[in-house]
Design an enzyme around this catalytic site. Structure first.
Site, PDB file in Angstrom:
ATOM      1  N   GLU A 283      10.800   6.497   4.276  1.00  9.75           N
ATOM      2  CA  GLU A 283      11.754   7.509   4.728  1.00  9.75           C
ATOM      3  C   GLU A 283      12.295   6.974   6.034  1.00  9.75           C
ATOM      4  O   GLU A 283      11.591   6.975   7.041  1.00  9.75           O
ATOM      5  CB  GLU A 283      11.011   8.819   5.013  1.00  9.75           C
ATOM      6  CG  GLU A 283      10.824   9.682   3.818  1.00  9.75           C
ATOM      7  CD  GLU A 283      12.071  10.479   3.486  1.00  9.75           C
ATOM      8  OE1 GLU A 283      13.104  10.307   4.169  1.00  9.75           O
ATOM      9  OE2 GLU A 283      12.006  11.263   2.543  1.00  9.75           O
ATOM     10  N   CYS A 317      15.692  12.505  11.947  1.00 13.85           N
ATOM     11  CA  CYS A 317      16.454  11.573  11.125  1.00 13.85           C
ATOM     12  C   CYS A 317      17.601  12.299  10.436  1.00 13.85           C
ATOM     13  O   CYS A 317      18.575  11.700  10.029  1.00 13.85           O
ATOM     14  CB  CYS A 317      15.568  10.848  10.130  1.00 13.85           C
ATOM     15  SG  CYS A 317      14.431  11.919   9.300  1.00 13.85           S
TER      16      CYS A 317
END
Lengths: 520, 439
Positions: A283, A317
């Site tokens: 990720e 993010c």
């Protein structure tokens, strides 16, 4: 078994505020937290410790982290191999039940864990609250998912039994980030554990105390310490050791793009002692955009932009960093946005009224200050009033030229770039012109444009007429493609299948022309 | 015995309701009633079209006039509504063929503006004087976009100040006890209101309110703090309680606040308010309403996995409202009551009990542009009516228009039921009735 999301605390109730306030204020007397290495049932401290400072009062040492080494990992792996069998042979019901108990255990320590997290990260109380609920959700969701989705499938013929079932993959190395030390840490460990894997976790240096408190909840309800190990330390040492170890089957990583890509490279090399093909689940970052259409409700637009771009200081993010605004409302939006940014209260998270806190550490602070300086000539607005002590970066808005790196590289801070577009389609083109494909937002009341966005925008999570952060387990499985990661959707229906391998039994049950089912 | 008493009470209430309903009102009021009924029928018969129309009205303020027709196409013609396809196609063909799209756009804009005007008293403070010559007391509300920055909040504060300065001190032909009043939306004048930081939020809100309250006091104008979504209830309530006790303000008898009966906690709040008002010694006004953020509260509590803070059914809210009415009337004279409702049963319930208790110092509050017929008959019966009157630009005020249209076309609404030909008797039925049957 039905899944329900964990409720968010109602902060308008006095008792809810005072309980968290009391715990939050009591934390400093515990400083510095001493974080041990936990290998099986044994805990130890390293001779050298790594210190993490408090982001808003850097003179405070919050955490001293023990540094695990390669030999610690070796020991962990030997213990794990001995105990794996009994863990993976437990019934799925039992492992899921344990995970539900983890959720309860976490809830019983909620205020304390939240407070540790705030002191380590500088996160706002409501953001911490939401993150904590997500940690609980991961436990319950994966417990349910494992029961409902991973049970064996049988195809029985008259003379042949076929069984398709799932087997845990073995040793999973979880390298977790500091920005969501409760939710992501919990989710990354709970997923592989519940389906019977061994987990060796290396928490981020910055948030080892938060991670350790959570790990304790796993052990306290009976998840064997021999299959869930806690190896704090630094990425280039213990992190790399985990990645390169020939007996680690899966590496689950959440963090920066550069590290993620290098993990993928290292994992592809098969060492002489190795008899598995490593799987890497990544990720990584995002360079997330939002398109504001000509017909947008600007109230909604600004209320979506502010928390998406500046929530947790832009250190998500999923945070918004590219804003494409239709020319018809560009000027009006820009003015209102600048005014709203100037009204953001920046300061210590101990004061719950502040909206924006400090960034994680000095390194981040210096890096972001440098970016701000380099792009000074493009700045159009920023929050003027910020504290001078602590690692505060003022939320700021830029209009950089098209070739500026501000449009391409991930910044991980409260810096937002905006650009005028003359049509919605141009917006889509610009959104897709990126290495990343994590989250994206569209503020529009034109159903045709919304449909076009759904069809054409490259993003793991597309949000329409709302903010682009704060994905909730089960409702918004989170994760993206392109260089944002391997597309593992955390909190979604496919996540657990990343940690299992399908196996098939086929047995011929016919004997001399008869079988169980042909003889009446 | 108990049942008998209740039955008598309900009969009396029905009598009052019939009396209010009997008068037909002036021509313009009848026209408005006609329009409203049309809307209601339309809303009921074509729910998909209603949804699309509301969505269209919502986007309208952001459109340039020339683009309006293209949005009609997107919202009404392309989406699935009850309009048959051939009709959509033919209308579109006509408009397209005769180059009518700009004219249609313009006409549509004017139609929506016409509807907005029905519910918005005036576009600007400047035009207000003409309208304030009426005999009806008002509470003014300023419409607009949400305040999102200190600058926008400051502009709102200035608008309130200008409004207070511009309003006549006493309106000549109105009973001075029904003085002019201003309703203030707290989230408009202060953006820094955060439930998790209640204490500082209260400080900020107090600072924003003090100059407004002082000015209102010098002019003898009443101030009412509006209640908004559940999240802000505690901040607004505590701010009011602390502020009204401050040295400068503690003797002023024309401050008010709102209690929303759809909140499960509204009874408890009234208990707190009564204690408070006794302690203060100078009355404050409580506007009892049912609550205007029902959909919002339901959506938000589902999102947060909360037990909803509001009642699930209208019936429960109605029961709570009546309980609250009784409690408020018992709290007289510490608390002055204002009842914000357009529901005939609720109004009649209030009137029955004020008559019983010989309380005359109270008022019924209704929204500008709504239930004109009832206002007229109540006034002719000698009851005080105050109109909640929004001021502001028509276009940004669209959200307000939608709330009014939603209210008018809600299938639980009183007007809807009436327009469906339901008998008045069943409409003014005691909300407790079913549960108390047989006691």
């Amino acid at each position: 078994m039905e899944f329900k999301n964990e409720p968010i605390r109602d902060f308008s109730l006095e008792k809810e505020r005072s309980s968290i306030r009391k715990t939050l204020d009591s934390i400093p007397k515990l400083f510095p937290f001493q974080i041990p290495i936990s290998i099986g049932t044994k805990e130890k401290f390293s001779e050298k410790l790594l210190a993490h400072k408090n982001p808003w009062s850097p003179e405070l040492m919050v955490t001293n982290v023990s540094l695990s080494k390669a030999n610690d990992l070796e020991e962990t792996i030997q213990i794990s191999k001995k105990h794996w069998y009994s863990w993976k042979e437990q019934s799925q019901e039992e492992r899921s039940r344990l995970l539900l108990k983890v959720a309860e255990r976490l809830i019983s320590k909620k205020d304390f864990i939240l407070s540790v997290c705030i002191w380590e990260t500088g996160k706002h109380i409501t953001e911490a609250e939401i993150e904590f609920a997500e940690a609980i959700d991961f436990c319950r969701y994966y417990a349910m998912l494992a029961l409902n989705k991973l049970s064996p499938q049988k195809t029985i013929l008259l003379g042949e039994d076929n069984i398709y079932y799932y087997q845990p993959k073995g040793i999973v190395g979880c390298i977790t980030p500091w920005n969501f030390p409760m939710a992501i840490f919990t989710g990354m460990c709970a997923g592989p554990l519940v389906v019977g894997n061994i987990v060796i976790t290396k928490p981020a240096e910055e948030t080892s105390a938060t991670a350790y408190e959570i790990a304790k909840c796993f052990w306290e309800v009976g998840i064997p310490k021999e299959v869930f190990h806690f190896l704090p330390g630094i990425g280039s040492e213990i992190g790399e050791a985990i990645i390169n170890h020939p007996e680690v089957s899966v590496i689950s990583f959440t963090g920066s793009r550069d590290v993620g890509l290098s993990i993928l490279r290292s994992a592809s090399i098969v060492s002489p002692k190795q008899s598995i093909i490593k799987k890497v689940i990544c990720e990584l970052g995002g360079k997330n955009a939002m398109i504001v259409d000509a017909d947008a409700d600007l109230d909604v637009a600004i209320q979506s932009i502010l928390p998406s771009a500046f929530g947790f200081q832009g250190q998500k993010c999923s945070a918004l960093s590219r804003l494409y605004v239709h020319k018809d409302c560009y000027q009006r939006l820009k003015e209102r946005l600048i005014d709203a940014m100037d009204g953001l209260l920046v300061g210590s998270p101990l004061d719950f009224g502040n909206r924006v806190g400090p960034v994680i550490h000095e390194e981040s602070f210096l890096r972001l200050t440098k970016i701000q300086k380099e792009n000074e000539s493009f700045i159009v607005g920023k929050t003027r009033s910020i504290p001078t002590e602590g690692f505060y970066i003022s939320p700021s808005l830029y209009e950089p030229p098209k070739d500026s790196s501000m449009w391409r590289s991930e910044i991980f801070g409260p810096l937002l770039s905006m650009q005028k577009i003359s049509s919605f389609s141009e917006g889509i083109q610009l959104v897709n012109d990126s290495d990343y494909a994590l989250t994206c937002g569209v503020i529009s009341r034109n159903p045709k444009n919304v449909m076009e966005a759904k069809l054409k925008i490259d993003a793991g999570n597309l949000y329409i007429n709302r903010g682009i952060t704060g994905a909730i387990v089960n409702r918004q499985p989170f994760g993206g493609g392109k260089l944002s990661g391997t597309g593992a959707k955390a909190g979604g229906p496919d996540y657990l299948s990343l940690f299992v391998e399908g196996r098939t039994f086929t047995e011929n049950t016919m004997r001399h022309g008869f079988s169980r089912d042909t003889i009446q | 015995m108990f049942t008998k008493q209740l039955q008598d009470e309900d009969e009396e209430i029905l009598k009052i309701a019939k009396e209010i309903n009997a008068t037909s009102g002036s021509l313009s009021q009848r026209f408005l009633f006609f329009i409203t009924s049309l809307l209601i029928h339309f809303g009921f018969r074509y729910p998909k079209l209603k949804l699309q129309t509301f969505k269209f009205i919502d986007v309208l303020p952001s459109l340039e006039t020339k683009n309006i027709y293209s949005y009609i196409k997107i919202y009404i013609f392309y989406e699935d509504t009850e309009i048959p396809s051939f009709l959509k196609t033919s209308i579109h063909f006509l408009i397209h063929h005769f180059y009518l799209s700009s004219i249609v756009s313009y006409v549509l804009l004017r139609v929506v503006q016409f509807f907005a005007k029905l519910f918005i008293l005036s576009e600007s403070k400047e035009n207000l004087h003409k309208k304030t010559n009426q005999t009806r007391p008002r509470t003014y509300d300023i419409l607009g976009e949400i305040a999102l920055s200190p600058r926008e909040a400051k502009e709102y504060r200035k608008q309130y100040i200008d409004l207070i300065e511009g309003l006549p001190e006493v309106i000549s032909n109105i009973n001075p006890i029904r003085r002019t009043n201003i309703s203030i939306k707290c989230s408009g004048i202060e953006t820094r209101l955060f439930p998790e930081a209640e204490e500082v939020s209260i400080q900020f809100l107090k600072e924003a309110l003090r100059p407004i309250l002082r000015l209102a006091m010098t002019k003898g104008i009443g101030i009412n703090l509006d209640m908004e979504q559940y999240d802000l209830k505690s901040i607004i309530t505590r701010t009011a309680q602390e502020l009204f006790l401050e040295e400068d303000f503690k003797l002023y008898p024309h401050f008010g606040i709102v209690v929303q009966s759809y909140l499960k906690s509204s009874n408890e709040e009234l208990v707190v308010w009564r204690k408070y008002a006794k302690l203060r010694g100078v009355p404050i006004t409580i506007r009892l309403v049912k609550g205007a953020y029902l959909e919002y509260e339901r959506i938000k509590s589902e999102e947060r996995c909360w037990q909803s803070p509001v009642f699930d059914s209208k019936k429960e809210t109605d029961i709570q409202f009546e309980k609250n009415v009784l409690y408020l009337l018992e709290s007289f004279p510490y608390i002055r009551s204002a009842f914000g409702t357009h529901n005939l049963r609720s109004i009649s319930f209030v009137l029955y009990h004020t008559n019983q208790k010989f309380i005359t110092d109270f008022e019924i509050q209704m929204l500008y542009g709504m239930a004109g017929k009832y206002k007229f008959s109540l006034e002719s019966l000698g009851y005080p009516i105050r109109e909640y009157s929004p001021i502001g630009s028509l276009l940004p005020g669209m959200a307000y228009l939608i709330r009014r249209l939603l209210e008018n076309t809600s299938n639980q609404g009183f007007l809807y039921q009436l327009s469906q030909g339901k008998k008045l008797d069943s409409l003014v039925k005691n909300p407790n009735k079913e549960t108390q049957y047989g006691i």
